[in-house]
Scaffold this motif. Structure first.
Motif, short mmCIF file in Angstrom:
data_model
loop_
_atom_site.label_atom_id
_atom_site.label_comp_id
_atom_site.label_asym_id
_atom_site.label_seq_id
_atom_site.Cartn_x
_atom_site.Cartn_y
_atom_site.Cartn_z
N PHE A 21 0.81 -1.21 0.00
CA PHE A 21 0.00 0.00 0.00
C PHE A 21 0.86 1.27 0.00
N LEU A 22 2.16 1.13 0.25
CA LEU A 22 3.04 2.29 0.21
C LEU A 22 3.92 2.33 -1.02
N SER A 23 3.88 1.29 -1.85
CA SER A 23 4.81 1.20 -2.98
C SER A 23 4.57 2.28 -4.03
N SER A 24 3.36 2.83 -4.08
CA SER A 24 3.05 3.87 -5.06
C SER A 24 2.79 5.22 -4.41
N THR A 25 3.23 5.38 -3.17
CA THR A 25 2.79 6.52 -2.37
C THR A 25 3.62 7.78 -2.56
N LEU A 26 4.92 7.65 -2.57
CA LEU A 26 5.78 8.83 -2.50
C LEU A 26 5.87 9.53 -3.86
N TRP A 27 5.53 10.79 -3.86
CA TRP A 27 5.61 11.62 -5.06
C TRP A 27 6.15 12.98 -4.65
N PRO A 28 7.28 13.39 -5.22
CA PRO A 28 8.09 12.71 -6.22
C PRO A 28 8.93 11.59 -5.62
N LEU A 29 9.51 10.79 -6.51
CA LEU A 29 10.39 9.72 -6.05
C LEU A 29 11.54 10.30 -5.24
N PRO A 30 11.84 9.70 -4.09
CA PRO A 30 12.95 10.23 -3.28
C PRO A 30 14.31 9.78 -3.81
N LEU A 31 15.31 10.51 -3.39
CA LEU A 31 16.68 10.17 -3.76
C LEU A 31 17.07 8.80 -3.20
N ALA A 32 16.71 8.53 -1.95
CA ALA A 32 17.05 7.25 -1.32
C ALA A 32 15.96 6.87 -0.33
N LEU A 33 15.55 5.63 -0.39
CA LEU A 33 14.57 5.07 0.55
C LEU A 33 15.14 3.76 1.09
N ASP A 34 15.38 3.73 2.37
CA ASP A 34 15.97 2.56 3.03
C ASP A 34 14.91 1.96 3.95
N VAL A 35 14.39 0.79 3.56
CA VAL A 35 13.37 0.11 4.37
C VAL A 35 14.09 -0.77 5.38
N ARG A 36 13.77 -0.57 6.66
CA ARG A 36 14.47 -1.27 7.75
C ARG A 36 13.62 -2.44 8.25
N PRO A 37 14.24 -3.44 8.87
CA PRO A 37 13.46 -4.54 9.45
C PRO A 37 12.65 -4.07 10.66
N GLY A 38 11.54 -4.72 10.87
CA GLY A 38 10.73 -4.39 12.03
C GLY A 38 9.71 -3.33 11.73
N PRO A 39 8.78 -3.13 12.64
CA PRO A 39 7.70 -2.16 12.43
C PRO A 39 8.17 -0.74 12.68
N GLY A 40 7.42 0.17 12.13
CA GLY A 40 7.62 1.58 12.41
C GLY A 40 6.56 2.06 13.38
N PRO A 41 6.29 3.36 13.42
CA PRO A 41 5.33 3.89 14.39
C PRO A 41 3.91 3.45 14.08
N ALA A 42 3.14 3.18 15.14
CA ALA A 42 1.73 2.85 14.99
C ALA A 42 0.94 4.11 14.66
#
Length: 767
Positions: A21-42
């Motif tokens: 659900f987030l794969s098409s979200t960011l506009w414009p495309l960012p320079l770098a996106l680093d997805v980390r293991p584990g959950p983020g904020p609720a």
């Protein structure tokens, strides 16, 4: 976008990936996106919004507008993350300027229960808040309970990312301009190019020259106080305001107020029409420079930006040619004198020149530090210019022309690599009528390095193209390319015309199809490739500007033209991503997500044409809205030319047609995609609705075309195998005839049906 994925499974064996659900979200495309293991904020709320700095940065109000539910806590609010903002020393109050740092770093991680936003400037912080808002909106819309752990690091590639807004032809109320600033900021644009004067009117009041508003405002003007307020509100959003004083041509309105400043004869009545008119300021009149000195001094108290746009486009040469002949001067000497005097005035007032690309053709050098804005095509990006600092691109970014967003997105700010001149071979001459313009060209369909094509029209510079071949067994060749006029597709002569020296065929410009004529020229060498196409570009590109010229735009049309097209240009200027098949395939989904977010945070109206539908069909607005999903406004200058040919291209033509209520692209076509079941279900709805639409205020010819195309939908989508050659030829003829302009509109389903027809052609037939 670069991804750096830490591998883990439940923090150990599963790779960390961005949720779908987030794969098409960011506009414009960012320079770098680093997805980390584990959950983020609720998504339990976000603490700390009320603690953000308010004045003069405005970050608190922005965060609360972009994250309207983040400070409303439900059960478990004690686990809500806190927004932590770190600003650098450059974040204090100042007017935005070219070259300001706009980078930001956004980090989301549950273990720290902190959403960390770092930026050196307020501009970077605003961009980070917009990115966070996109993530938050997408997660909530998907019903997710939290965001992933991730790190975004971003910064723009080009420092000049603008939108030209023409208020000289059709003015916009101040509240519409202020709302537009929010839309621009959300798209990360940072320059409002305010086109304030033209032949039709002079829209900014003057205390030093009050006859401007008394005699030339066309019944509407902005006060200096309103202009200062707009500049202040723009600055609070990180947006520079670039005013345009369009001279030496486009000065009809100025002549009504101060006729002594123009070459005779000066106009005596307001100009209601649109176009290029034979009036020009007198470059040998000292009163002109006294006027400009006083006006620039006044504008300097309103507009703090270092740059000032002085037009320079579309000067009808007759007035200056006559003046030069009467004084024993050359036209080049007049141009040199004018540029020298204007340059000295700009320097006196601490300003640098921005001008349209025509001024780059002058023999005299431009004032040092000038910026040229290329609007007439990619040829203007290759001009050799003396004195200029850099270039801006607007060619391919005209939002008022109603092109597909993908076309705008594909037009990179830099001029593309030079198309290699054609090898000697059989060439064909092309001729077509584009509304009020003539299109001429020459094509070499064959060659080891692919086809070559040069084009010249009444409205652009000559351009050289290296089109792609499209397989089509029914014609001798078929070519596809992006041109300065729009996305262009050319069908060569049919197989039945083999051996003939001249044959009729078709071309497609955007969503419109027009007949054309090909004439065989025999063997043509590379010497026939125009020398102008071989010039190198010698200036760095600083960025570009989308353009909203207002012949066809008033306040109700703003959101219709500032949706997908504006987003496409904005991403091109922010990131300039590589144009490849996968990114183009993802574009419709990404654009839909970005527009949904803009609507959710009040930056774009969900139904901008609702009032116009009500006016056009007061008894059946819902039916008209349903019909509108199957239609699109004619692309390019088709609508402008249609009005001109019926002598209606003027301020007297109200913007109250159905075409004025349509977005540039039908959202329905994007939703249907390539799904047979979706198309057949939509076809059933179309057939059921067509009889009832006969009572709507729509040309019967247009409904008849929709009816014919509906039958073609059935033929193309009900089966999946190859289509018989005879049926394919008939279907192609239906599509060509179906995309002609009717009441300034075309059926929206022609181009999607063309893709389906191409997919179903018999393989191996024909040439």
């Amino acid at each position: 976008m670069s991804f750096s994925l830490d591998l883990a499974a439940d923090l150990a064996t599963q790779p960390a990936v961005l949720p779908s659900f987030l794969s098409s979200t960011l506009w414009p495309l960012p320079l770098a996106l680093d997805v980390r293991p584990g959950p983020g904020p609720a998504l339990l709320g976000l603490q700390g919004l009320a603690e953000l700095p308010e004045q003069p940065l405005g970050l608190r109000d922005l965060a609360q507008a972009l994250l309207p539910e983040a400070d409303r806590y439900g059960p478990g609010a004690g686990r809500a993350a806190r927004l932590s903002l770190s600003l650098g020393a450059q974040a204090g109050p100042s007017w935005p300027a070219l070259g300001d740092k706009e980078s930001f770093r956004l980090r989301l991680r549950l273990s720290e229960r902190v959403v960390q936003l770092r930026a050196e400037t307020a501009a970077g912080a605003r961009h980070g808040l917009h990115a966070l808002s996109q993530l938050w909106h997408a997660a909530r819309s998907a019903g997710a309970t939290g965001l992933p752990a991730l790190l975004i690091e971003d910064a723009p590639l080009y420092p000049w990312r603008g939108l030209l807004v023409d208020v000289a032809r059709r003015p916009l109320p101040m509240d519409a301009l202020l709302r537009l600033l929010d839309t621009m900021a959300a798209a990360r644009l940072n320059v409002l190019h305010w086109h304030l004067c033209d032949d039709q009117a002079w829209r900014l009041a003057s205390e030093r020259f009050p006859r401007l508003q008394a005699c030339a405002d066309g019944g509407f003007h902005y006060s200096l106080a309103q202009a200062r307020h707009l500049v202040s509100e723009a600055a609070a959003r990180g947006i520079r305001v670039l005013p345009e004083l369009d001279l030496p041509g486009h000065c009809w309105a100025l002549g009504l107020a101060y006729p002594e400043l123009l070459c005779p004869p000066a106009p005596t009545r307001p100009q209601r029409g649109f176009g290029v008119f034979p009036c020009a300021v007198d470059p040998l009149n000292e009163a002109l420079y006294a006027f400009l000195d006083g006006l620039l001094g006044e504008w300097a108290t309103v507009f703090p930006d270092r740059y000032l746009h002085l037009g320079g486009d579309e000067l009808a040469p007759q007035a200056w040619e006559a003046l030069a002949a009467s004084r024993g001067l050359s036209l080049a000497q007049l141009q040199s004198h004018y540029l020298g005097r204007v340059g000295a005035l700009l320097q006196r007032h601490g300003r640098r020149l921005v001008a349209w690309d025509e001024l780059g053709e002058a023999q005299a050098p431009l004032p040092a530090g000038s910026v040229l804005q290329a609007w007439r095509g990619e040829g203007a990006l290759r001009q050799v210019v003396r004195g200029a600092q850099g270039r801006l691109r607007s060619a391919g970014y005209y939002l008022d022309q109603a092109h597909a967003a993908a076309y705008h997105w594909r037009r990179r700010p830099q001029a593309p690599a030079q198309a290699r001149p054609p090898e000697p071979g059989t060439a064909w001459a092309l001729q077509a009528q584009l509304g009020a313009w003539q299109l001429q060209g020459r094509c070499w369909p064959e060659g080891r390095h692919g086809p070559r094509l040069w084009l010249r029209s009444s409205g652009t510079l000559i351009e050289g193209l290296a089109p792609q071949r499209v397989r089509d067994p029914a014609c001798q060749w078929r070519l596809l390319c992006d041109s300065d006029l729009g996305e262009l597709e050319l069908w060569g002569p049919g197989l039945e015309a083999l051996g003939k020296d001249e044959a009729g065929a078709w071309l497609r410009l955007g969503n419109l199809r027009l007949p054309c004529v090909w004439r065989a020229l025999g063997e043509q060498a590379a010497e026939d490739w125009p020398s102008a196409l071989l010039q190198p570009g010698d200036l760095p590109v600083l960025g570009g500007e989308a353009a909203l010229w207002s012949e066809l735009i008033e306040a109700p049309q703003l959101d219709l033209r500032c949706g997908s097209g504006l987003l496409a240009v904005a991403e091109r200027l922010w990131r300039d991503p590589v144009v490849e098949e996968a990114s183009l395939a993802a574009l419709p989904t990404r654009l839909a997500a970005a527009q949904s977010w803009l609507q959710a945070c009040g930056r774009l109206a969900a139904e901008p044409a609702a009032d116009l539908f009500q006016i056009l069909a007061p008894a059946e607005p819902a039916a008209l809205r349903a019909l509108a999903l199957w239609l699109e406004p004619g692309a390019g200058y088709a609508r402008q030319h249609a009005k001109k040919l019926r002598d209606a291209y003027s301020l007297d033509e109200p913007l109250n047609r159905l075409a004025d209520a349509l977005p540039s692209e039908s959202p329905l076509m994007a939703q249907l995609g390539d799904s047979p079941s979706a198309w057949l279900a939509a076809l059933q709805q179309l057939r059921q609705a067509l009889p009832g639409w006969q009572s709507l205020p729509v040309a019967p010819r247009l409904l008849a075309r929709l009816d014919g195309l509906a039958r073609l939908v059935q033929a193309l989508w009900a089966e999946a195998g190859p289509m018989l050659k005879g049926h394919a030829i008939a279907a192609q003829a239906c599509l060509h005839e179906g995309a002609a302009l009717v009441d300034e509109m075309v059926p929206a389903l022609v181009n999607p049906l063309q893709r389906r027809l191409d997919a179903r052609r018999e393989p191996g037939a024909g040439l």
